[in-house]
Scaffold this active site. Structure first.
Site, PDB file in Angstrom:
ATOM      1  N   ARG A 145       0.454   4.217   0.358  1.00 30.74           N
ATOM      2  CA  ARG A 145       0.113   5.264   1.325  1.00 30.74           C
ATOM      3  C   ARG A 145       0.591   4.914   2.733  1.00 30.74           C
ATOM      4  O   ARG A 145       0.545   5.748   3.630  1.00 30.74           O
ATOM      5  CB  ARG A 145      -1.395   5.496   1.323  1.00 30.74           C
ATOM      6  CG  ARG A 145      -1.880   6.048  -0.027  1.00 30.74           C
ATOM      7  CD  ARG A 145      -3.355   6.331  -0.021  1.00 30.74           C
ATOM      8  NE  ARG A 145      -3.668   7.350   0.956  1.00 30.74           N
ATOM      9  CZ  ARG A 145      -4.855   7.494   1.527  1.00 30.74           C
ATOM     10  NH1 ARG A 145      -5.834   6.689   1.229  1.00 30.74           N
ATOM     11  NH2 ARG A 145      -5.062   8.454   2.400  1.00 30.74           N
ATOM     12  N   CYS A 146       1.053   3.677   2.930  1.00 26.92           N
ATOM     13  CA  CYS A 146       1.487   3.209   4.246  1.00 26.92           C
ATOM     14  C   CYS A 146       3.004   3.363   4.381  1.00 26.92           C
ATOM     15  O   CYS A 146       3.766   2.828   3.575  1.00 26.92           O
ATOM     16  CB  CYS A 146       1.091   1.742   4.413  1.00 26.92           C
ATOM     17  SG  CYS A 146       1.769   0.958   5.879  1.00 26.92           S
ATOM     18  N   SER A 147       3.435   4.064   5.405  1.00 24.33           N
ATOM     19  CA  SER A 147       4.869   4.298   5.585  1.00 24.33           C
ATOM     20  C   SER A 147       5.625   2.999   5.828  1.00 24.33           C
ATOM     21  O   SER A 147       6.746   2.826   5.336  1.00 24.33           O
ATOM     22  CB  SER A 147       5.117   5.279   6.730  1.00 24.33           C
ATOM     23  OG  SER A 147       4.669   4.737   7.965  1.00 24.33           O
ATOM     24  N   ASN A 205       0.883  -1.164   0.000  1.00 28.14           N
ATOM     25  CA  ASN A 205       0.000   0.000   0.000  1.00 28.14           C
ATOM     26  C   ASN A 205       0.923   1.217   0.000  1.00 28.14           C
ATOM     27  O   ASN A 205       1.575   1.506   1.006  1.00 28.14           O
ATOM     28  CB  ASN A 205      -0.897   0.001   1.239  1.00 28.14           C
ATOM     29  CG  ASN A 205      -1.808   1.203   1.295  1.00 28.14           C
ATOM     30  OD1 ASN A 205      -1.626   2.173   0.563  1.00 28.14           O
ATOM     31  ND2 ASN A 205      -2.781   1.164   2.176  1.00 28.14           N
TER      32      ASN A 205
END
Length: 112
Positions: free
Chosen positions: A9-11, A7
């Protein structure tokens, strides 16, 4: 062949992908929110991880509670993942017949 269920958007997912790339690896990147895994893929991940189905779900997500998944059986959990891929743990890295939930991403270092 290596894959990462990612993902962007996930750090933590971005960190894991960067660790793989820094190690000179070029995994197949599967953005599972755009291309959700099918039932066969989910069952393969369970087998490759060697974990209960429940471990594939992000139980801290509000949706988990909204769907009442705390008491769900494996079939219901898999169905929830099919309908709501955002509940899938991330990132998951697959190498051959093994897989790892790379959270925290540092777990990858010892696994590689």
């Amino acid at each position: 062949m290596m894959k990462i269920f990612h993902n962007p958007r996930c750090s933590k997912s971005r960190e894991a992908l960067a660790l793989l790339q820094e190690a000179g690896l070029a995994p197949e990147v599967i953005e599972y929110l755009k291309t959700p895994p099918d039932l066969g893929t989910l069952k393969a991940l369970v087998r490759q991880l060697g974990l209960p189905v429940r471990e594939l779900l992000r139980s801290s997500e509000a949706l988990y509670a909204e769907l009442g998944l705390a008491d769900a059986d494996d079939e219901q959990l898999l169905e929830a993942l099919l309908q709501h891929p955002q509940l899938l743990q991330r990132p998951i890295v697959v190498r051959g017949e093994q897989a790892l939930i790379a959270r925290p991403p540092e777990r990858l270092k010892a696994w590689l």
